[in-house]
Every structure is written in C-alpha cells, then in structure tokens.
Design a protein around this motif. Structure first.
Motif, PDB file in Angstrom:
ATOM      1  N   THR A   1       0.852  -1.200   0.000  1.00 24.49           N
ATOM      2  CA  THR A   1       0.000   0.000   0.000  1.00 24.49           C
ATOM      3  C   THR A   1       0.886   1.248   0.000  1.00 24.49           C
ATOM      4  OG1 THR A   1      -1.439  -1.252   1.442  1.00 24.49           O
ATOM      5  CG2 THR A   1      -1.964   1.080   1.141  1.00 24.49           C
ATOM      6  N   PRO A   2       0.738   2.102  -1.018  1.00 25.80           N
ATOM      7  CA  PRO A   2       1.598   3.288  -1.058  1.00 25.80           C
ATOM      8  C   PRO A   2       1.299   4.203   0.129  1.00 25.80           C
ATOM      9  CG  PRO A   2       0.306   3.050  -3.081  1.00 25.80           C
ATOM     10  CD  PRO A   2      -0.216   2.055  -2.121  1.00 25.80           C
ATOM     11  N   ASN A   3       2.248   4.987   0.492  1.00 24.73           N
ATOM     12  CA  ASN A   3       2.105   5.954   1.582  1.00 24.73           C
ATOM     13  C   ASN A   3       1.762   5.342   2.925  1.00 24.73           C
ATOM     14  OD1 ASN A   3       2.588   8.060  -0.221  1.00 24.73           O
ATOM     15  ND2 ASN A   3       0.442   7.978  -0.859  1.00 24.73           N
ATOM     16  N   SER A   4       2.142   4.099   3.123  1.00 26.73           N
ATOM     17  CA  SER A   4       1.925   3.543   4.459  1.00 26.73           C
ATOM     18  C   SER A   4       3.167   3.790   5.307  1.00 26.73           C
ATOM     19  CB  SER A   4       1.569   2.065   4.394  1.00 26.73           C
ATOM     20  OG  SER A   4       2.436   1.395   3.539  1.00 26.73           O
TER      21      SER A   4
ATOM     22  N   GLU B   1      11.297 -12.910   8.710  1.00 25.91           N
ATOM     23  CA  GLU B   1      12.656 -13.050   8.225  1.00 25.91           C
ATOM     24  C   GLU B   1      13.039 -11.780   7.468  1.00 25.91           C
ATOM     25  OE1 GLU B   1      13.841 -16.628   7.292  1.00 25.91           O
ATOM     26  OE2 GLU B   1      15.264 -16.123   5.718  1.00 25.91           O
ATOM     27  N   ALA B   2      12.063 -11.200   6.802  1.00 27.23           N
ATOM     28  CA  ALA B   2      12.337 -10.031   5.983  1.00 27.23           C
ATOM     29  C   ALA B   2      11.082  -9.175   5.855  1.00 27.23           C
ATOM     30  CB  ALA B   2      12.801 -10.469   4.592  1.00 27.23           C
ATOM     31  N   ILE B   3      11.293  -7.886   5.654  1.00 31.60           N
ATOM     32  CA  ILE B   3      10.200  -6.970   5.358  1.00 31.60           C
ATOM     33  C   ILE B   3      10.569  -6.296   4.048  1.00 31.60           C
ATOM     34  CG2 ILE B   3       8.908  -4.928   6.110  1.00 31.60           C
ATOM     35  CD1 ILE B   3       9.861  -5.668   8.996  1.00 31.60           C
ATOM     36  N   CYS B   4       9.614  -6.266   3.142  1.00 33.62           N
ATOM     37  CA  CYS B   4       9.913  -5.774   1.812  1.00 33.62           C
ATOM     38  C   CYS B   4       8.802  -4.810   1.435  1.00 33.62           C
ATOM     39  CB  CYS B   4       9.951  -6.978   0.881  1.00 33.62           C
ATOM     40  SG  CYS B   4      10.290  -6.576  -0.802  1.00 33.62           S
ATOM     41  N   THR B   5       9.150  -3.572   1.126  1.00 36.92           N
ATOM     42  CA  THR B   5       8.107  -2.575   0.855  1.00 36.92           C
ATOM     43  C   THR B   5       8.189  -2.058  -0.574  1.00 36.92           C
ATOM     44  OG1 THR B   5       9.355  -0.588   1.364  1.00 36.92           O
ATOM     45  CG2 THR B   5       8.454  -1.790   3.234  1.00 36.92           C
ATOM     46  N   PHE B   6       7.028  -1.795  -1.156  1.00 37.87           N
ATOM     47  CA  PHE B   6       6.942  -1.232  -2.510  1.00 37.87           C
ATOM     48  C   PHE B   6       6.364   0.167  -2.419  1.00 37.87           C
ATOM     49  CE2 PHE B   6       6.939  -5.728  -3.137  1.00 37.87           C
ATOM     50  CZ  PHE B   6       7.608  -5.929  -4.322  1.00 37.87           C
ATOM     51  N   GLY B   7       6.956   1.110  -3.086  1.00 36.12           N
ATOM     52  CA  GLY B   7       6.415   2.458  -3.100  1.00 36.12           C
ATOM     53  C   GLY B   7       7.113   3.310  -2.057  1.00 36.12           C
TER      54      GLY B   7
ATOM     55  N   SER C   1      10.961   0.435  -5.309  1.00 34.66           N
ATOM     56  CA  SER C   1      10.027   1.407  -5.891  1.00 34.66           C
ATOM     57  C   SER C   1       8.728   0.691  -6.232  1.00 34.66           C
ATOM     58  CB  SER C   1      10.637   2.019  -7.147  1.00 34.66           C
ATOM     59  OG  SER C   1      10.534   1.085  -8.191  1.00 34.66           O
ATOM     60  N   THR C   2       7.703   1.447  -6.613  1.00 39.51           N
ATOM     61  CA  THR C   2       6.402   0.841  -6.927  1.00 39.51           C
ATOM     62  C   THR C   2       6.557  -0.244  -7.989  1.00 39.51           C
ATOM     63  OG1 THR C   2       5.704   3.111  -6.726  1.00 39.51           O
ATOM     64  CG2 THR C   2       4.004   1.512  -7.266  1.00 39.51           C
ATOM     65  N   SER C   3       7.444  -0.023  -8.936  1.00 35.63           N
ATOM     66  CA  SER C   3       7.595  -1.011 -10.004  1.00 35.63           C
ATOM     67  C   SER C   3       8.553  -2.134  -9.614  1.00 35.63           C
ATOM     68  CB  SER C   3       8.098  -0.313 -11.260  1.00 35.63           C
ATOM     69  OG  SER C   3       9.324   0.320 -10.988  1.00 35.63           O
ATOM     70  N   GLY C   4       9.067  -2.090  -8.407  1.00 35.86           N
ATOM     71  CA  GLY C   4       9.900  -3.202  -7.948  1.00 35.86           C
ATOM     72  C   GLY C   4      11.391  -2.977  -8.127  1.00 35.86           C
ATOM     73  N   LYS C   5      11.792  -1.742  -8.428  1.00 36.14           N
ATOM     74  CA  LYS C   5      13.219  -1.473  -8.556  1.00 36.14           C
ATOM     75  C   LYS C   5      13.806  -1.268  -7.167  1.00 36.14           C
ATOM     76  CE  LYS C   5      16.259   1.834 -10.853  1.00 36.14           C
ATOM     77  NZ  LYS C   5      16.708   2.540  -9.640  1.00 36.14           N
ATOM     78  N   PHE C   6      14.980  -1.831  -6.972  1.00 31.16           N
ATOM     79  CA  PHE C   6      15.622  -1.745  -5.672  1.00 31.16           C
ATOM     80  C   PHE C   6      16.018  -0.300  -5.341  1.00 31.16           C
ATOM     81  CE2 PHE C   6      19.515  -1.640  -3.174  1.00 31.16           C
ATOM     82  CZ  PHE C   6      19.161  -2.399  -2.075  1.00 31.16           C
TER      83      PHE C   6
END
Lengths: 343, 216
Positions: A12-15, A42-48, A71-76
C-alpha cells in the motif's frame, strides 16, 4: 538448517511502518492496516514510497530481519543493514580473492557452470513433461550445445572467456524461452530480454522476480558475514551488490524463470494484470503484483532436498544455503565452492 | 602486545574449546553465534549471578558477584559469576576487610554435571586467575548446576592447572593463525547451537569437482 520465516510485503503506497512492543504496525494516515509480531519475520519488503520509524529499523537490524525498500515497479532503492557481522577474517579472504583475477575466475566458473547446467536441465525437464507441446528435437539440440559449453566452462581460467561462454549459452537458452510459454500466447511472448524499462509482460515479470531474488541473496550473504558488494564474476561497481549478482546467476533459471513461466502457464497472472505506459514501459497493476507476491511467498515454502548438503530445506532457504557454502569455501573447509545444481 | 588485556582471549572460550575446537574457533575467531534453548537457559541462569553491585557478608563468608578477573600467564580475561572469600587462617589479607580469606570461585551452569571436562577447565582457569591476582593458592572451587540445584566441588590440582595452560597454548596457536579447525563430528554436535553454521556434515560430503562432473 535454520528455519525459514515469513516475509512481510507491504504494497500500500504511503503507508508507515512502526515498532510497537515486539510487533510491527502498518498504518496509512488514520487507517490501521495490520500488525505482525516481529519474531515471525525473516524479511520486510516494501513497494512504493513509504516511511519506517528509526526504532523499527533498529529492531530489524538487531534481529537480523532484512528491511528492503523497492520502488512501486519493484526497482531496488535501499536496504537497512545492521552492524556487519563481526567476521573480518572471512571478509578479508573474500576481498583478497576478489583482487586476484585468477582466484576470482575459479569461483566465478562454478557460478556459471551451475547457471548453464540449470538452464540445460530446465530445457530437459520441458521435453520430458510436455513432449506434445514443444519442439523436442530443437530443445535436445540446444541442450547438447549447453553440454558442450559446460565442458569448456570447467576448464576456464580467465574471466573474459568465462563471460563470453556465459553470454553464448544464455543466447541459446533464451532462444527456447518463448516455446516454454504454453498458455496465453497472445499476451505473453518472449523475444529478447529487455529492462529499464521492461517493454513486454514477460520481461516485467522477469525483472520483478530477479529483484526479489537479488534482495534475498544479498540478505543471505550478509547474514553469513560476507560483503554482498564485492564479487568475483561481477567486478566492483559502486552501489552494485556484485556478489549477490554472482550467486544469483545459478539461481536465476531454477528460481526466477521457472516461477515466471509457472505464473503464466497456470494462468495465475493474465494479460489483465498489466498496464502499458505511453512509452511502451510495462508495469504490473497493484492486483497483479499482489498475486505475484503471494505466489512467490508460497513458492518459498515448498520443500526440496539440497543437492549438495542432501538436507531437506525450503526453496526460500536456498540462497542462505549457498551463502553458507560460499563462506565455508572461503574459510578453507571446502576445496571449491559447490554451486546449486538442480535436477 | 605483551600484557595488554585488550588482546587477551576470553576465559569462557576455554569451555568452548574443550567441548569442540571448531566451535571455539567459529565463536572467537569467526565471530559467529547462534542461540538455542540451551544458550537461552544459560543466559537466564546467569542473570542471577550477574549483579556486580551486590556484596554479601554471611558469617565467615564474603560473597562477591560478577568479578572481572585476568591472568597474564594464561593471557586471558573473564568474569567469575561468584567468588566467595572464606575466612581462613591460611588465607590472605583483603583491603578494607579484617581477617584472612581464601577465594573460592563458583560458576553457575544450566543442566547437570557433564561427562566432558569443559566446565571444569573453565573453573580451573578462573581459579588460576584468582591465584595470580591475589597471590595465593586456590585449592578448590564449585560448579553450581541449575537442574540439580546443587554445587559440585572441584579440587584444583596441578594436573588440571597444566591442562589449562596447555589448552590456552593451543588456543593461541589457532588464534594467531586465525585458523578454524576442520569438523570432528560426533554426538556433541546435536547439543551445539552452531550446528547450522558449522555444517558438520560437510566432512563426509562428495568432493565438489565430482559433484559438478555428474552434471556434464
């Protein structure tokens, strides 16, 4: 082998992520989106573009939970890395070998050997599982060519020659890739690998799978005390996790490519899950990404027997097992690095 | 270098080394660590002992907790869970105390007395530190085991002192070379929290070259 814990994906963006007691709380504005105990993760991975409290970063670093921002598109974008594990002896050995192109070639050779061997086996598996759907003689021919490359790779002493062989083998393998798409041919076709941005559905899927895999491999390497940024095949470049990319070579086909093909062939992802920009760049929709991530998470829980350790583990622990084997090789327990060879 | 406590090995390491040389090297050279139920239980037990500011006087006993000790001979530093100073005519004088005392280290352990000597050599090393710091003899010491809630007396013999000296020599030999010895797998691996970092099964695995050639 240690236990594989869950990965929390926040899409969710802006969380905003914060620590509350021993749990992580995810909020968006006034909305409470969820709360999970940290010890399960084990891991936390955020998009956006979202925030995380320093206190949470602190807790993650302390507990060895990798916290990654994509990033939203999945770029590191970034990763929170705690104090490097104290193993200076191991890291110095890693650096010393990396400074020698000779020694680097010996290790890089095994990454590439496994990459090609695994690609070959993906083709062989296809001829066995779907003889009625694919051009078996063509696959067998390419498989035989890959076998010849494998012979050569084992003899290589030189990084440039190795890179050449890798490239040629990859060309042969990707020539078969489109044929391995057995469903939804109108929406999914593979011509060539493209990225930055991916311009077709399948390249968008491959890019995301590679990003998630790279993130897992980096975390695994750092977890055993290795420096993910100093590699053997991939030479140093500021900001590039070269060693993670090295170890990833052998896992790309068996983990990422096969996963992407399964999403399409089992119609888990369909053409509706994509969005094309004016410039031809292709993005996954929010829904599509959610399906992708859920399937990725399930995939990690699937069991296998590790080909070298002969131990039952989950697919999600394969990067960890390889990182440990590489560390044990560098510390002198194993005469060579045993790559992950899938069959 | 000489007599610089910063470079001394940790006293508690002798217990790891006696249990398994590779375990010691993984912890003290490679700085690797993993917890299991046993290590957590051990920490819990030490919380009780680890209270440096409590000092008790009971009859003929002065009880001190979490006392830092060192030995220049062994080149080691560490912490004694508890040191009891027992009034004794044969003992030594202590600053700010009347009478004469003999120091007796007490080390707290989880579980029961073990078949191996790892707890004993650690205790003897503590006794040797106290002997050096107080310039006296420490003839006996105790291991307190949490599961049986009792202490076990250990006589500090010259044989044990020699063994401790010998072990520290070996530890320094590996440490100076930053050498991690090869695995000697055995039953003890089952109770080792580092099993998954050590990978004891690697010892009897196929040579890597052979493993790869199978895929040609």
């Amino acid at each position: 082998m240690r236990k594989l814990l869950n990965t929390l994906f926040v899409t969710t963006p802006n969380s905003y992520l914060a620590l509350k007691g021993e749990t992580i709380v995810v909020t968006a504005g006034e909305d409470h989106l969820g709360q999970v105990p940290l010890h399960n993760l084990e891991a936390i991975c955020t998009f956006g573009y979202m925030g995380a409290s320093p206190k949470l970063m602190h807790a993650c670093a302390e507990r060895n939970i990798s916290l990654t921002f994509l990033s939203t598109s999945g770029k590191f974008l970034a990763r929170v890395v705690g104090e490097s594990k104290g193993n200076v002896v191991l890291r110095k050995t890693q650096y010393r070998l990396s400074d020698s192109t000779n020694e680097s070639a010996k290790i890089a050779r095994n990454f590439i050997f496994a990459k090609v061997a695994n690609q070959k086996w993906i083709l062989e598996r296809m001829t066995r599982d779907y003889p009625m759907r694919i051009d078996v003689p063509a696959f067998k021919k390419i498989s035989a060519t890959l076998s010849e490359y494998l012979q050569e790779i084992l003899m290589v002493q030189d990084l440039e020659i190795l890179r050449g062989l890798e490239g040629q083998a990859a060309n042969h393998y990707f020539r078969c890739f489109d044929q391995m798409i057995l469903q939804q041919k109108d929406d999914f076709f593979f011509k060539t690998r493209n990225r930055r941005p991916p311009t077709d559905n399948i390249n968008a899927l491959l890019s995301l799978a590679y990003t998630l895999l790279a993130k897992d491999v980096s975390a695994a390497l750092e977890n055993v005390g290795l420096d993910a940024y100093v590699g053997y095949l991939h030479r140093d470049r500021p900001g590039r996790a070269s060693l993670a990319l090295d170890v990833m070579e052998e896992l790309r086909g068996v983990i990422a490519d096969r996963f992407v093909l399964k999403l399409i062939n089992k119609k888990i992802i369909t053409g509706k899950d994509f969005f094309a920009k004016e410039n031809g760049a292709v993005l996954l929709t929010d829904e599509g990404r959610e399906k992708f991530i859920n399937a990725w998470r399930e995939r990690k829980q699937e069991p296998l027997t590790h080909p070298y350790l002969k131990e039952k583990i989950n697919w999600g622990l394969v990067p960890h097992a390889q990182a440990m084997l590489l560390a044990r090789h560098l510390r002198g327990d194993l005469e060579e690095y045993p790559p992950f060879l899938w069959k | 270098m000489e007599n610089n406590e910063d470079n001394y090995l940790m006293l508690s390491g002798i217990q790891h080394f006696r249990f398994c040389q590779r375990q010691w090297a993984l912890i003290h050279i490679e700085q690797q660590w993993a917890e299991n139920v046993k290590t957590i239980e051990g920490q819990h037990i030490h919380e009780k002992a680890d209270q440096p500011f409590i000092r008790e006087k009971r009859h003929n006993k002065l009880i001190v907790r979490a006392m830092q000790v060192r030995s220049h001979e062994l080149k080691t530093t560490g912490i004694c869970d508890v040191v009891e100073f027992i009034e004794d005519e044969q003992g030594i004088e202590l600053i700010n105390e009347e009478g004469k005392y003999i120091p007796v280290p007490v080390e707290y352990k989880r579980g029961k007395p073990k078949a191996g000597q790892e707890d004993i050599v650690q205790l003897v090393a503590q006794a040797m530190c106290l002997e050096e710091m107080f310039v006296c003899d420490v003839p006996k010491a105790y291991l307190f085991y949490d599961e049986i809630k009792r202490r076990v007396e250990v006589e500090i013999t010259n044989e044990l002192r020699d063994e401790v000296r010998f072990i520290f020599k070996q530890m320094y030999n590996y440490y100076d070379r930053r050498h991690t010895p090869k695995v000697k797998p055995g039953k003890h691996c089952k109770s080792c929290s580092l099993e998954n970092l050590c990978l004891p099964t690697l010892i009897d695995s196929t040579p890597v070259r052979q493993y790869m050639e199978r895929f040609l």
